[in-house]
Every structure is written in C-alpha cells, then in structure tokens.
Design a protein around this motif. Structure first.
Motif, short mmCIF file in Angstrom:
data_model
loop_
_atom_site.label_atom_id
_atom_site.label_comp_id
_atom_site.label_asym_id
_atom_site.label_seq_id
_atom_site.Cartn_x
_atom_site.Cartn_y
_atom_site.Cartn_z
N GLU A 292 0.83 -1.19 0.00
CA GLU A 292 0.00 0.00 0.00
C GLU A 292 0.88 1.26 0.00
O GLU A 292 2.04 1.23 0.39
CB GLU A 292 -0.91 0.00 1.23
CG GLU A 292 -1.94 -1.11 1.23
CD GLU A 292 -2.91 -0.98 2.39
OE1 GLU A 292 -3.89 -1.74 2.42
OE2 GLU A 292 -2.69 -0.13 3.27
N ARG A 293 0.27 2.36 -0.43
CA ARG A 293 0.97 3.63 -0.39
C ARG A 293 1.15 4.06 1.07
O ARG A 293 0.21 3.99 1.86
CB ARG A 293 0.16 4.68 -1.16
CG ARG A 293 0.90 5.95 -1.46
CD ARG A 293 0.16 6.78 -2.49
NE ARG A 293 0.08 6.09 -3.78
CZ ARG A 293 -0.41 6.66 -4.88
NH1 ARG A 293 -0.87 7.89 -4.84
NH2 ARG A 293 -0.45 6.00 -6.00
N GLU A 294 2.35 4.49 1.43
CA GLU A 294 2.68 4.82 2.80
C GLU A 294 3.17 6.25 2.93
O GLU A 294 3.85 6.77 2.04
CB GLU A 294 3.78 3.88 3.33
CG GLU A 294 3.40 2.42 3.41
CD GLU A 294 4.55 1.58 3.92
OE1 GLU A 294 4.28 0.49 4.45
OE2 GLU A 294 5.71 2.01 3.80
N PHE A 295 2.87 6.85 4.06
CA PHE A 295 3.33 8.20 4.38
C PHE A 295 4.84 8.19 4.61
O PHE A 295 5.37 7.29 5.27
CB PHE A 295 2.61 8.70 5.62
CG PHE A 295 3.14 9.99 6.17
CD1 PHE A 295 3.96 10.01 7.29
CD2 PHE A 295 2.82 11.19 5.56
CE1 PHE A 295 4.45 11.20 7.80
CE2 PHE A 295 3.30 12.39 6.06
CZ PHE A 295 4.12 12.39 7.18
N VAL A 296 5.51 9.22 4.09
CA VAL A 296 6.95 9.38 4.31
C VAL A 296 7.23 10.64 5.11
O VAL A 296 7.89 10.61 6.14
CB VAL A 296 7.70 9.43 2.96
CG1 VAL A 296 9.19 9.70 3.20
CG2 VAL A 296 7.51 8.14 2.18
N ALA A 297 6.73 11.77 4.62
CA ALA A 297 7.01 13.06 5.27
C ALA A 297 6.00 14.09 4.78
O ALA A 297 5.38 13.90 3.74
CB ALA A 297 8.42 13.53 4.95
N ALA A 298 5.86 15.17 5.55
CA ALA A 298 4.95 16.24 5.15
C ALA A 298 5.44 17.55 5.73
O ALA A 298 6.14 17.58 6.75
CB ALA A 298 3.53 15.95 5.59
N ILE A 299 5.02 18.62 5.08
CA ILE A 299 5.36 19.97 5.55
C ILE A 299 4.14 20.84 5.43
O ILE A 299 3.40 20.78 4.43
CB ILE A 299 6.54 20.55 4.73
CG1 ILE A 299 6.97 21.91 5.29
CG2 ILE A 299 6.22 20.64 3.24
CD1 ILE A 299 8.31 22.39 4.70
N ASN A 300 3.90 21.63 6.49
CA ASN A 300 2.87 22.66 6.42
C ASN A 300 3.52 23.93 5.90
O ASN A 300 4.62 24.30 6.32
CB ASN A 300 2.30 22.94 7.82
CG ASN A 300 1.39 21.85 8.29
OD1 ASN A 300 0.60 21.31 7.54
ND2 ASN A 300 1.51 21.51 9.57
#
Length: 122
Positions: free
Chosen positions: A44-52
């Motif tokens: 499945e597609r998985e979260f790696v990183a994010a930025i606000n």
C-alpha cells in the motif's frame, strides 16, 4: 486546481543520497500542506514526510533522522532530501498537496503528482 510534478528519482546504492523535487503549478503553495508518500510493488501507499506551509514538518518513524523536507516558496517547490538510503526505501515516490494542515492519510490529499521511481541497491 494544483498540478504537481516530481523529479529527482533514480538508481543509487545503499548509503547514498537523493533529493526529490515537487514542483507546483496552477496556484501557489501558500497555506497548503505537501506530503510525500511511497509505494513499493505489492504494498500500500505509505506516508513518508509532510510539511505545512508556512511551517511544521512530520516524518514517518522509518525515515526520521535520514530524510528532511523543505520548501522554496519562490520556486513553488517542495524538496525531500533522502540520506543514508536503504534498499527498503525502494519505491515510487509521490508528492501530494492539500489546502489545509498536513496529515499522514493519503486519502485526505486531493492533488497528486505522477510519481518518481527510487531504487536503492544493496
């Protein structure tokens, strides 16, 4: 409407680094969140990183201390710097955007790029 385009993927050896770019067009990233996700074959597609944007970063436990995420608002681009790459990082990497705060839930991002392949050999 936001159009996203990833670049920077490739074939590297374990321990190497890569920088992925996510360039936006259609509107500015201001007050958006941009996330990076990856998907390996059969998984499945998985979260790696994010930025606000304007601030705040988040990372999956598997990449903390190895990956960083940053933005260049003048270029309307978000970067994922990947260091000390491991074979298990091999996947297609996608960037995604949403007009709100960052989440780790891929379903909450309405805008997606086409993906860029990252392959890490041992």
């Amino acid at each position: 409407q936001v159009q996203l385009e990833e670049s920077g993927g490739g074939l590297v050896q374990a321990g190497d680094s890569l920088r992925l770019s996510c360039a936006a067009s259609g509107r500015a990233f201001t007050n958006y969140a941009v996330g990076w996700f990856h998907q390996a074959p059969g998984k499945e597609r998985e979260f790696v990183a994010a930025i606000n944007l304007p601030g705040g970063t988040y990372f999956a436990d598997s990449v903390k201390g190895r990956f960083t995420i940053s933005s260049d608002e003048a270029r309307n681009t978000v970067y994922l710097q990947m260091n000390r790459l491991k074979p298990e990082d091999t996947a297609v990497y996608y960037c995604a955007a949403r007009p709100s705060w960052a989440t780790m839930n891929s379903a909450s991002y309405p805008y997606w790029g086409q993906g860029t392949q990252v392959t890490v050999s041992s």
